[in-house]
Motif scaffolding. Structure first.
Motif, short mmCIF file in Angstrom:
data_model
loop_
_atom_site.label_atom_id
_atom_site.label_comp_id
_atom_site.label_asym_id
_atom_site.label_seq_id
_atom_site.Cartn_x
_atom_site.Cartn_y
_atom_site.Cartn_z
N UNK A 4 0.81 -1.22 0.00
CA UNK A 4 0.00 0.00 0.00
C UNK A 4 0.84 1.27 0.00
N UNK A 5 2.05 1.16 -0.54
CA UNK A 5 2.94 2.32 -0.66
C UNK A 5 3.61 2.30 -2.02
N UNK A 6 3.66 3.43 -2.68
CA UNK A 6 4.41 3.58 -3.93
C UNK A 6 5.57 4.53 -3.67
N UNK A 7 6.80 4.05 -3.88
CA UNK A 7 7.98 4.89 -3.66
C UNK A 7 8.41 5.56 -4.96
N UNK A 8 8.76 6.82 -4.85
CA UNK A 8 9.22 7.59 -6.01
C UNK A 8 10.59 8.18 -5.69
N UNK A 9 11.40 8.46 -6.70
CA UNK A 9 12.75 8.96 -6.45
C UNK A 9 12.76 10.30 -5.71
N UNK A 10 13.69 10.42 -4.79
CA UNK A 10 13.95 11.72 -4.16
C UNK A 10 14.65 12.61 -5.19
N UNK A 11 14.36 13.90 -5.23
CA UNK A 11 14.98 14.75 -6.24
C UNK A 11 16.51 14.77 -6.19
N UNK A 12 17.09 14.43 -5.05
CA UNK A 12 18.55 14.42 -4.96
C UNK A 12 19.16 13.23 -5.68
N UNK A 13 18.36 12.23 -6.00
CA UNK A 13 18.88 11.01 -6.59
C UNK A 13 19.22 11.16 -8.07
N UNK A 14 18.44 11.97 -8.78
CA UNK A 14 18.59 12.10 -10.22
C UNK A 14 18.51 13.58 -10.57
N UNK A 15 19.67 14.19 -10.79
CA UNK A 15 19.76 15.65 -10.90
C UNK A 15 18.95 16.21 -12.05
N UNK A 16 18.81 15.49 -13.13
CA UNK A 16 18.11 16.01 -14.30
C UNK A 16 16.73 15.39 -14.47
N UNK A 53 8.53 15.88 -9.50
CA UNK A 53 7.16 16.38 -9.43
C UNK A 53 6.42 16.04 -10.73
N UNK A 54 7.09 16.26 -11.84
CA UNK A 54 6.49 15.92 -13.13
C UNK A 54 6.23 14.42 -13.22
N UNK A 55 7.15 13.64 -12.68
CA UNK A 55 7.00 12.17 -12.69
C UNK A 55 5.78 11.75 -11.87
N UNK A 56 5.64 12.31 -10.66
CA UNK A 56 4.49 11.98 -9.81
C UNK A 56 3.20 12.39 -10.50
N UNK A 65 2.34 9.81 -12.99
CA UNK A 65 1.83 8.59 -12.37
C UNK A 65 0.35 8.71 -12.01
N UNK A 66 -0.03 9.90 -11.58
CA UNK A 66 -1.39 10.10 -11.10
C UNK A 66 -2.36 10.51 -12.21
N UNK A 67 -1.82 10.87 -13.35
CA UNK A 67 -2.66 11.31 -14.47
C UNK A 67 -2.86 10.22 -15.51
N UNK A 68 -1.81 9.46 -15.76
CA UNK A 68 -1.85 8.42 -16.79
C UNK A 68 -2.65 7.21 -16.30
N UNK A 69 -3.70 6.86 -17.01
CA UNK A 69 -4.52 5.72 -16.57
C UNK A 69 -3.87 4.38 -16.86
N UNK A 70 -2.66 4.40 -17.40
CA UNK A 70 -1.89 3.18 -17.61
C UNK A 70 -0.60 3.16 -16.76
N UNK A 71 -0.51 4.02 -15.76
CA UNK A 71 0.70 4.03 -14.93
C UNK A 71 0.78 2.82 -14.01
N UNK A 72 -0.36 2.24 -13.72
CA UNK A 72 -0.39 1.09 -12.82
C UNK A 72 -0.32 1.47 -11.36
#
Length: 445
Positions: A174-186, A190-193, A196-203
């Motif tokens: 019941x948890x979805x983990x997403x990258x911390x912004x410090x992990x991937x500089x480019x 926020x756009x990724x999250x 995930x919440x907009x695309x009905x095929x994100x799973x």
């Protein structure tokens, strides 16, 4: 021996090794028996002194046995004040609530109900999850990679540390983990999250909330920028999910302001706090909830020790001390001292060492150094009278977390011990490398 003389008690470490569970950890890194603590110093039973840059993992932001806070607790005890109160009304709890509201929340424009979930940080996180899921009628929660939120099952599902997760013995969901912004500089998290919440095929199931630390403590002193915090607040509003801010380690002036997130001007829906909210290391936790989300019915969350009255007395005194001594400004000022010190000294030792932090919460990243570098530095620091801890991936980040009240002289003394330990370890590693290279050259001759 006269009646006024007191026999010195010597505690052997064998007692712990024989009878205490194998799960103990800190004592293995600092293998002495401690007996006293005052201000920014710890003392073992042999009288040896240690500068404390661990600070009870953030539970002693106001120093050990602070005279003002301790005096209020002693006075309360001497007057036979209520100790255990469950969640009954009491003078101590009422005064703490009033002080928190009138001195901290209302002046900052925050409108929160105060929920007492139990005495630990993970209790506060668990009730925050219950509230979010009940409010939104959804089970999924978003959390950032590198986050640490507690060791009970709900909190552990949010936590990403592999060792902690593996020990629980059940599936954590019941948890979805997403990258911390410090992990991937480019990479725009926020756009990724949003995708995930907009695309009905994100799973990804639509979450009830996202939980974040404005500064990850155990994750390696990873700082969320003001811009990121503002954007995640906006994204929560866009997608009808709550924003939970974990201020358990970073609150109570640790990163500057009383709250770690107020620098961004945002208002989380739920704030979880523990550690130094108990004033002087006394167990206490609170969950701050916007009134419209105060939805739990009587008894839907409780805990026997959620009414530990001495912690309320100490917590109120700590807020009074914070205001009296302007500790928010002190945290910022000492942060500048630490930053300037690291900027001047670290590059001369090794350019691969980096640092980051806010207030009196800093990290030196040894991730580019040979394996074991940070562990060896911690050991050298301890041998020379400085106690500190590690964090981050593979424990490669050295944490600098003295009390907010640390005197400048002791702060500088601790930083000097740390720099000497780093220099000694780096030079030893370099010399060993040179010797190895020389040996390799000799072997080929």
């Amino acid at each position: 021996m006269g009646p006024e003389e007191k026999k010195e008690v010597v505690m052997e470490s064998a007692v712990f090794e024989k009878y205490e569970s194998n799960v103990r950890s800190y004592c293995r890194k600092y293998p002495v028996v401690f007996s006293k603590a005052k201000g920014s110093l710890l003392f073992d039973q042999n009288g040896n002194e240690y500068i404390d840059f661990l600070c009870g993992a953030g539970s002693c932001n106001y120093g050990h046995n602070n005279d003002y806070i301790k005096g209020k607790v002693i006075e309360y005890l001497q007057n036979d004040g209520l100790i255990h109160g469950l969640d009954m009304y009491s003078v101590a709890k009422g005064e703490f609530i009033e002080c928190l509201q009138n001195s901290v929340l209302i002046p900052r424009g925050y409108d929160y109900k105060v929920l007492f979930p139990g005495p630990t940080g993970t209790n506060s996180v668990e009730v925050a999850l219950k509230i979010a899921r009940k409010v939104k009628g959804r089970s999924n929660i978003l959390a950032l990679m590198g986050g640490f939120h507690g060791m009970s099952l709900g909190s552990l599902a949010l936590t990403t540390e592999r060792t902690a997760r593996d020990a629980c013995g059940v599936a954590l969901g019941n948890v979805t983990h997403v990258p911390h912004p410090s992990m991937m500089k480019n990479f725009d998290t926020i756009e990724y999250i949003d995708m995930l919440l907009t695309d009905d095929h994100s799973g990804v199931d639509k979450p009830a909330a996202i939980i974040v630390e404005a500064v990850q403590g155990e994750g390696g002193i990873n700082i969320l920028s003001n811009e990121w915090l503002i954007r995640i607040r906006e994204l929560c509003d866009k997608h009808d999910m709550l924003l939970i801010l974990d201020d358990i380690q970073t609150g109570c002036c640790r990163t500057g302001g009383f709250f770690s997130f107020e620098r961004a001007g945002i208002k989380p829906d739920i704030v979880v706090m523990a550690k130094s909210i108990g004033g002087m290391g006394l167990p206490c936790a609170i969950t701050l909830v916007k009134p419209e989300y105060d939805v739990l019915l009587p008894g839907e969350h409780n805990g026997t020790f959620r009414g530990f009255q001495p912690a309320f007395v100490a917590g109120k005194a700590a807020i009074e001390l914070m205001l009296r001594d302007n500790l928010e400004a002190e945290s910022v000022r000492k942060g500048k001292i630490i930053e300037e010190f690291l900027a001047n000294r670290l590059p001369a030792i090794d350019g691969r060492l980096t640092y980051r932090g806010l207030g009196v919460m800093w990290g030196i990243d040894c991730g580019e150094m040979p394996t074991g570098t940070s562990q060896n530095i911690r050991k050298l620091c301890f041998e020379n009278g400085l106690i500190l801890e590690l964090s981050g991936r593979e424990d490669t980040v050295i944490k600098i977390m003295p009390p907010v009240t640390v005197p400048d002289g002791i702060l500088m003394q601790g930083l000097e011990i740390l720099m000497k330990a780093i220099a000694e370890e780096i030079n030893t590693t370099k010399n060993a490398s040179i010797i190895a290279q020389l040996g390799s050259v000799k072997d080929t001759c």
